[in-house]
Design a protein around this motif. Structure first.
Motif, PDB file in Angstrom:
ATOM      1  N   ALA A 112       0.715  -1.024   0.000  1.00 23.64           N
ATOM      2  CA  ALA A 112      -0.307  -0.270  -0.169  1.00 23.64           C
ATOM      3  C   ALA A 112       0.483   1.238  -0.019  1.00 23.64           C
ATOM      4  CB  ALA A 112      -1.013   0.207   0.920  1.00 23.64           C
ATOM      5  N   GLY A 113       1.987   1.040   0.593  1.00 21.62           N
ATOM      6  CA  GLY A 113       2.668   2.427   0.599  1.00 21.62           C
ATOM      7  C   GLY A 113       3.753   2.779  -0.332  1.00 21.62           C
ATOM      8  N   VAL A 114       3.562   1.668  -1.038  1.00 25.61           N
ATOM      9  CA  VAL A 114       4.382   1.694  -2.712  1.00 25.61           C
ATOM     10  C   VAL A 114       3.219   2.433  -3.226  1.00 25.61           C
ATOM     11  CG1 VAL A 114       4.909   0.161  -4.732  1.00 25.61           C
ATOM     12  CG2 VAL A 114       6.354  -0.169  -2.183  1.00 25.61           C
ATOM     13  N   ASN A 115       2.132   1.109  -3.828  1.00 21.71           N
ATOM     14  CA  ASN A 115       1.368   1.833  -4.253  1.00 21.71           C
ATOM     15  C   ASN A 115       1.167   3.544  -3.936  1.00 21.71           C
ATOM     16  OD1 ASN A 115       0.604  -0.666  -5.359  1.00 21.71           O
ATOM     17  ND2 ASN A 115      -0.446  -1.388  -4.064  1.00 21.71           N
ATOM     18  N   ILE A 116       0.976   4.444  -3.177  1.00 15.52           N
ATOM     19  CA  ILE A 116       1.204   5.685  -2.614  1.00 15.52           C
ATOM     20  C   ILE A 116       1.964   6.273  -3.294  1.00 15.52           C
ATOM     21  CG2 ILE A 116       0.580   7.353  -1.061  1.00 15.52           C
ATOM     22  CD1 ILE A 116      -0.328   5.057   0.500  1.00 15.52           C
ATOM     23  N   ALA A 117       3.102   5.512  -2.850  1.00 18.42           N
ATOM     24  CA  ALA A 117       4.704   6.593  -3.550  1.00 18.42           C
ATOM     25  C   ALA A 117       4.788   6.381  -5.269  1.00 18.42           C
ATOM     26  CB  ALA A 117       5.823   5.936  -2.843  1.00 18.42           C
ATOM     27  N   VAL A 118       4.208   5.797  -5.565  1.00 16.88           N
ATOM     28  CA  VAL A 118       4.094   5.636  -6.956  1.00 16.88           C
ATOM     29  C   VAL A 118       3.013   6.339  -7.554  1.00 16.88           C
ATOM     30  CG1 VAL A 118       3.828   4.023  -8.871  1.00 16.88           C
ATOM     31  CG2 VAL A 118       5.020   2.907  -7.511  1.00 16.88           C
ATOM     32  N   ALA A 119       2.143   6.810  -6.877  1.00 19.58           N
ATOM     33  CA  ALA A 119       1.210   7.941  -7.829  1.00 19.58           C
ATOM     34  C   ALA A 119       1.715   9.540  -7.914  1.00 19.58           C
ATOM     35  CB  ALA A 119       0.362   8.219  -6.817  1.00 19.58           C
ATOM     36  N   PHE A 120       2.553   9.549  -6.827  1.00 19.19           N
ATOM     37  CA  PHE A 120       3.607  10.822  -6.914  1.00 19.19           C
ATOM     38  C   PHE A 120       4.545  11.263  -7.834  1.00 19.19           C
ATOM     39  CE2 PHE A 120       2.311  10.602  -2.752  1.00 19.19           C
ATOM     40  CZ  PHE A 120       1.309  11.645  -2.966  1.00 19.19           C
ATOM     41  N   PRO A 121       5.506  12.476  -9.079  1.00 21.48           N
ATOM     42  CA  PRO A 121       5.753  11.853  -9.807  1.00 21.48           C
ATOM     43  C   PRO A 121       7.409  12.162  -9.352  1.00 21.48           C
ATOM     44  CG  PRO A 121       5.185  13.716  -9.917  1.00 21.48           C
ATOM     45  CD  PRO A 121       4.632  13.109  -8.903  1.00 21.48           C
ATOM     46  N   GLY A 122       7.994  11.450 -10.153  1.00 21.63           N
ATOM     47  CA  GLY A 122       9.942  11.297  -9.320  1.00 21.63           C
ATOM     48  C   GLY A 122      10.210  11.981  -8.880  1.00 21.63           C
ATOM     49  N   LEU A 123      10.658  13.352 -10.230  1.00 23.06           N
ATOM     50  CA  LEU A 123      10.955  14.597  -9.914  1.00 23.06           C
ATOM     51  C   LEU A 123      10.991  15.152  -8.413  1.00 23.06           C
ATOM     52  CD1 LEU A 123      12.763  16.183 -10.217  1.00 23.06           C
ATOM     53  CD2 LEU A 123      11.449  17.507 -11.399  1.00 23.06           C
ATOM     54  N   LEU A 124       9.132  14.915  -8.030  1.00 25.25           N
ATOM     55  CA  LEU A 124       8.206  15.476  -6.869  1.00 25.25           C
ATOM     56  C   LEU A 124       9.592  14.581  -5.341  1.00 25.25           C
ATOM     57  CD1 LEU A 124       6.971  17.709  -5.093  1.00 25.25           C
ATOM     58  CD2 LEU A 124       5.175  15.940  -6.068  1.00 25.25           C
ATOM     59  N   LEU A 125       9.224  13.503  -5.501  1.00 25.53           N
ATOM     60  CA  LEU A 125       9.819  12.296  -5.327  1.00 25.53           C
ATOM     61  C   LEU A 125      11.609  13.001  -4.467  1.00 25.53           C
ATOM     62  CD1 LEU A 125       7.837   8.900  -5.635  1.00 25.53           C
ATOM     63  CD2 LEU A 125       7.679  10.411  -3.156  1.00 25.53           C
ATOM     64  N   ALA A 126      11.888  12.849  -5.660  1.00 22.95           N
ATOM     65  CA  ALA A 126      13.818  13.472  -5.559  1.00 22.95           C
ATOM     66  C   ALA A 126      13.808  14.496  -4.664  1.00 22.95           C
ATOM     67  CB  ALA A 126      13.901  13.624  -6.720  1.00 22.95           C
ATOM     68  N   LEU A 127      12.661  15.682  -4.763  1.00 25.08           N
ATOM     69  CA  LEU A 127      13.027  16.856  -4.242  1.00 25.08           C
ATOM     70  C   LEU A 127      12.430  16.589  -2.920  1.00 25.08           C
ATOM     71  CD1 LEU A 127      11.330  19.306  -7.120  1.00 25.08           C
ATOM     72  CD2 LEU A 127      13.968  19.161  -6.524  1.00 25.08           C
ATOM     73  N   PHE A 128      11.768  16.007  -2.802  1.00 20.85           N
ATOM     74  CA  PHE A 128      11.116  15.938  -1.717  1.00 20.85           C
ATOM     75  C   PHE A 128      12.268  14.934  -0.393  1.00 20.85           C
ATOM     76  CE2 PHE A 128       9.203  12.263   1.977  1.00 20.85           C
ATOM     77  CZ  PHE A 128       8.413  12.971   2.602  1.00 20.85           C
ATOM     78  N   PHE A 129      12.801  13.645  -0.539  1.00 13.61           N
ATOM     79  CA  PHE A 129      14.134  13.307  -0.400  1.00 13.61           C
ATOM     80  C   PHE A 129      15.224  14.369  -0.332  1.00 13.61           C
ATOM     81  CE2 PHE A 129      11.069   9.614  -1.479  1.00 13.61           C
ATOM     82  CZ  PHE A 129      11.785   9.037  -0.234  1.00 13.61           C
ATOM     83  N   ALA A 130      15.482  15.143  -1.227  1.00 13.47           N
ATOM     84  CA  ALA A 130      16.660  15.418  -0.910  1.00 13.47           C
ATOM     85  C   ALA A 130      16.521  16.721  -0.357  1.00 13.47           C
ATOM     86  CB  ALA A 130      16.049  16.723  -2.549  1.00 13.47           C
ATOM     87  N   VAL A 131      15.615  17.178   0.307  1.00 16.82           N
ATOM     88  CA  VAL A 131      15.079  18.488   1.230  1.00 16.82           C
ATOM     89  C   VAL A 131      15.363  17.280   2.885  1.00 16.82           C
ATOM     90  CG1 VAL A 131      13.229  19.339   2.945  1.00 16.82           C
ATOM     91  CG2 VAL A 131      13.264  19.315   0.632  1.00 16.82           C
ATOM     92  N   ILE A 132      14.432  15.756   2.563  1.00 13.73           N
ATOM     93  CA  ILE A 132      15.626  14.847   4.046  1.00 13.73           C
ATOM     94  C   ILE A 132      16.903  15.155   4.268  1.00 13.73           C
ATOM     95  CG2 ILE A 132      14.946  13.274   4.723  1.00 13.73           C
ATOM     96  CD1 ILE A 132      12.349  12.928   3.833  1.00 13.73           C
ATOM     97  N   PHE A 133      17.405  14.445   3.041  1.00  9.05           N
ATOM     98  CA  PHE A 133      18.550  14.297   3.096  1.00  9.05           C
ATOM     99  C   PHE A 133      19.406  15.647   3.301  1.00  9.05           C
ATOM    100  CE2 PHE A 133      16.764   9.995   1.364  1.00  9.05           C
ATOM    101  CZ  PHE A 133      16.676   9.368   2.695  1.00  9.05           C
ATOM    102  N   GLY A 134      19.163  16.190   3.077  1.00  9.77           N
ATOM    103  CA  GLY A 134      20.360  17.611   2.470  1.00  9.77           C
ATOM    104  C   GLY A 134      20.896  17.396   1.736  1.00  9.77           C
ATOM    105  N   VAL A 135      21.231  18.933   1.412  1.00  8.65           N
ATOM    106  CA  VAL A 135      21.967  19.335  -0.143  1.00  8.65           C
ATOM    107  C   VAL A 135      23.242  18.880   0.094  1.00  8.65           C
ATOM    108  CG1 VAL A 135      22.738  21.408  -2.038  1.00  8.65           C
ATOM    109  CG2 VAL A 135      20.897  21.499  -0.106  1.00  8.65           C
ATOM    110  N   GLY A 136      23.758  18.543  -1.129  1.00  8.85           N
ATOM    111  CA  GLY A 136      24.977  17.910  -1.295  1.00  8.85           C
ATOM    112  C   GLY A 136      24.758  16.086  -2.732  1.00  8.85           C
ATOM    113  N   ALA A 137      25.973  16.014  -2.290  1.00 13.44           N
ATOM    114  CA  ALA A 137      25.579  15.052  -3.455  1.00 13.44           C
ATOM    115  C   ALA A 137      25.251  13.422  -2.628  1.00 13.44           C
ATOM    116  CB  ALA A 137      27.288  14.299  -3.620  1.00 13.44           C
ATOM    117  N   THR A 138      26.021  13.395  -1.741  1.00 19.57           N
ATOM    118  CA  THR A 138      25.425  11.897  -0.333  1.00 19.57           C
ATOM    119  C   THR A 138      24.058  12.335  -0.468  1.00 19.57           C
ATOM    120  OG1 THR A 138      27.618  11.823   0.011  1.00 19.57           O
ATOM    121  CG2 THR A 138      25.219  10.932   0.738  1.00 19.57           C
ATOM    122  N   GLY A 139      23.561  13.212  -0.427  1.00 16.95           N
ATOM    123  CA  GLY A 139      22.183  13.534  -0.138  1.00 16.95           C
ATOM    124  C   GLY A 139      21.281  13.242  -1.357  1.00 16.95           C
TER     125      GLY A 139
END
Length: 644
Positions: A112-139
């Motif tokens: 169910a969690g995967v299905n919810i995540a798939v509903a969002f555009p990939g770039l939007l998810l990437a920006l969301f996780f970039a905020v969580i993991f921080g700016v930089g190559a590792t994040g």
């Protein structure tokens, strides 16, 4: 498999993109070694110059050569993109395999969690996780990896679900193989090709996504640089020197297209299609593995069985949830099997024969539910669940599934599949187990067993595959063999050989046999006793020699009459069972065979008859057991004797 991969690079697109991907990867390795010095040289006399013979793409604000910087940036760009792809693949594998590893309930939550995540555009998810993991190559690596994981997990879940339902997985579970081992040894090898295709395409997507994050200032930070960072710097002087943005932009475009088009070529070569940029499987070649099982020592003393009963089943019920309430395809089945006894189970498709066998073998998972007043195998109470008796089920119960083509894992050699049982349950070394596998192949009359043990399932004929399945079952000393339609799709000669083999195993080792079949004649020849099932319950229990002429239930007599013999009048229509079988979803009132029975009356349609003894060791569930019937010469249907 190697031929299929070779076919990929033989196409013009596959060869071109394959060479291009190889060139990009080689450039990522050699460029920093060859041109790092030239890319880092600061020349204040040539700041922000345009393209020239000395600087093909011009220079940046410090006079550094943009062309060589784009070449050197290949390594960091590829490293980060591939790292993000690996993270996405690993996380996707874990999430997609969750239903198999964690069980249906926890697996549903993950899905169910995967299905919810798939509903969002990939770039939007990437920006969301970039905020969580921080700016930089590792994040940025973590952000892109996590953003690509849901779509990969959806693919893995679909593929795993298709393969996990096959016979070889059920066979491995009966043998006591754990879920992780089943996933690694039997499931993933059979879905590897579409996963590789998707990973290849994902690498191109990760490359583009990473360049995008760096361009937005969320990825690689100065003084390091990748193509996205160079593109960000080039945009700032696009009106002075457009080539400053063109060089890294062209590199991103070429590399991204190379990976994506190569992935498309691989997909076509391996029989996988991509729709809308997402992978879909066009041929679930899932295959399978053996029917089992094995065993070493005799465990009668450990089981404490008080008699010669091998299997004792009382009031067995199997149900599944349905939109209008529980669906009960097996309703109150009771029977027992003794050492050396052959019990046949016959009935039309949907009568509950195979589900009864699967319930005994502990192969029905949630949301299916198995209930029984008693379910004992060699004295052990199987109602405690498969884990409580995994070793017993894996060493003393063999199950031969009906389709020999889908009952072996196509990615593994036959000898290794048989030997796995001995290694897992009997503690043999691989060499000893392989010797035992060759011996069992010889015992089931597979010619040249030493050579055959090194071959793959597709190199066996249908009859030899079925014999090899039985060989898997006798890797040790099973007390019970459940054979579910073991002669399906085999010609008459091979069918007889398989039946003779089962009979020889019974005679030699006093093994009990449960033979499930549609063929009444086969069951009558092989078995001592026959259970006739209809609508999920036993309607008649009789000695096999009473089938022809001694059957009491109208349904049993209709099944026997429907089998032509040498005395069948070819001028008359063949006998048939009138009507259609009862659906498991139907709510049954009265005798389930009443709508099709020529003897049925109002009492039959309102009161369900119990299975009760009549004569000659026969039990029948019928209010009109033994009453005479005749054959309608026009329709071939059984009718009341007075109506003929």
């Amino acid at each position: 498999m190697s031929r299929r991969w070779l076919r990929v690079v033989r196409t013009p697109l596959g060869l071109t993109t394959g060479l291009l991907v190889t060139a990009v990867l080689v450039l990522a390795i050699v460029a920093p070694m060859l041109w790092s010095d030239r890319a880092e040289v600061i020349d204040t006399d040539h700041i922000l110059t345009g393209p020239s013979g000395d600087h093909w793409a011009g220079t940046d604000s410090l006079g550094r050569d943009i062309f060589f910087r784009a070449l050197v940036a290949t390594r960091l760009s590829m490293e980060l993109a591939l790292a993000a792809t690996v993270i996405g693949v690993v996380v996707g594998l874990v999430l997609g395999s969750a239903p198999l590893l964690l069980g249906r309930r926890l697996g549903r939550l993950v899905t169910a969690g995967v299905n919810i995540a798939v509903a969002f555009p990939g770039l939007l998810l990437a920006l969301f996780f970039a905020v969580i993991f921080g700016v930089g190559a590792t994040g940025a690596v973590l952000a892109i990896g996590m953003a690509s994981a849901p779509s990969f997990a959806r693919l893995v879940h679909t593929l795993v679900a298709g393969v996990a339902a096959l016979d070889y997985v059920s066979a491995a579970r009966v043998a006591g193989v754990g879920r992780v081992r089943v996933l690694l040894r039997h499931v993933l090898p059979n879905i590897a090709e579409p996963l590789v295709v998707n990973a290849t395409i994902s690498a191109g997507g990760s490359l583009l996504a990473f360049a995008g994050l760096s361009f937005l200032g969320l990825g690689v930070q100065a003084p390091s640089y990748d193509w996205g960072r160079l593109l960000f710097e080039g945009i700032g002087m696009i009106y002075v020197n457009p080539a400053a943005a063109l060089a890294p932009g062209l590199a991103v475009l070429v590399a991204g297209l190379a990976f994506n088009l190569f992935g498309e070529s691989v997909a076509k070569g391996l029989g996988v299609s991509t729709v809308g940029g997402r992978l879909t499987v066009t041929d679930e070649d899932a295959a399978s593995a053996p029917a089992l099982s094995a065993g070493g020592t005799d465990e009668h003393a450990l089981d404490g069985s008080p008699s010669d009963l091998v299997l004792d089943v009382q009031d067995l019920r199997v149900s599944f949830p349905g939109p209008a309430g529980p669906i009960r395809p097996v309703r109150g089945v009771s029977f027992s099997v003794r050492h050396g006894e052959a019990l046949g189970v016959v009935g039309e498709s949907g009568s509950g024969k195979s589900l009864t066998a699967l319930a005994v073998a502990q192969l029905i998972e949630e949301p299916g539910r198995v209930d029984a007043a008693r379910l004992q195998f060699r004295g052990a109470d199987l109602r405690e669940g498969p884990r409580a008796h995994r070793h017993l089920l894996g060493t003393s119960m063999a199950m031969v599934f009906q389709d020999p083509m889908t009952s072996f894992n196509p990615t593994r050699r036959m000898g290794g599949q048989l030997a796995e049982v001995a290694v897992h349950h009997q503690g043999m070394s691989r060499k000893q187990a392989m010797a035992r596998a060759v011996d069992r192949l010889r015992a089931v009359r597979v010619p040249d067993p030493e050579k055959r043990a090194t071959q793959y399932p597709h190199e066996f004929s249908g009859g030899m595959r079925q014999r090899a399945m039985i060989g898997m079952g006798v890797m040790g000393n099973p007390s019970l063999i459940i054979a579910d339609e073991p002669t399906t799709a085999l010609d008459v000669t091979v069918q007889q050989q398989v039946l003779d083999l089962l009979q020889a195993i019974r005679d030699e080792d006093d093994v009990a046999l449960v033979l499930i079949s549609h063929d009444v004649t086969v069951v009558g020849e092989v078995c001592d006793r026959v259970l006739v099932m209809y609508a999920g319950r036993i309607v008649e229990d009789l000695p096999a020699d009473q089938l022809d002429g001694g059957a009491q239930h109208p349904y049993t007599r209709a099944l026997v009459a429907a089998v032509p013999d040498m005395h069948t009048d070819l001028e008359q229509p063949l006998a048939v069972v009138p009507g259609r079988p009862v659906s498991p979803t139907d709510v049954i009132v009265g005798c389930p065979f009443a709508p099709r029975c020529p003897l049925a009356d109002d009492h039959c349609r309102t009161v369900d008859p119990p299975l009760a003894p009549v004569e000659h060791g026969i039990k029948v569930a019928c209010w009109h057991a033994g009453e005479p019937l005749g054959l309608d010469e026009e329709t071939g249907e059984l009718v009341e004797a007075d109506a003929v």
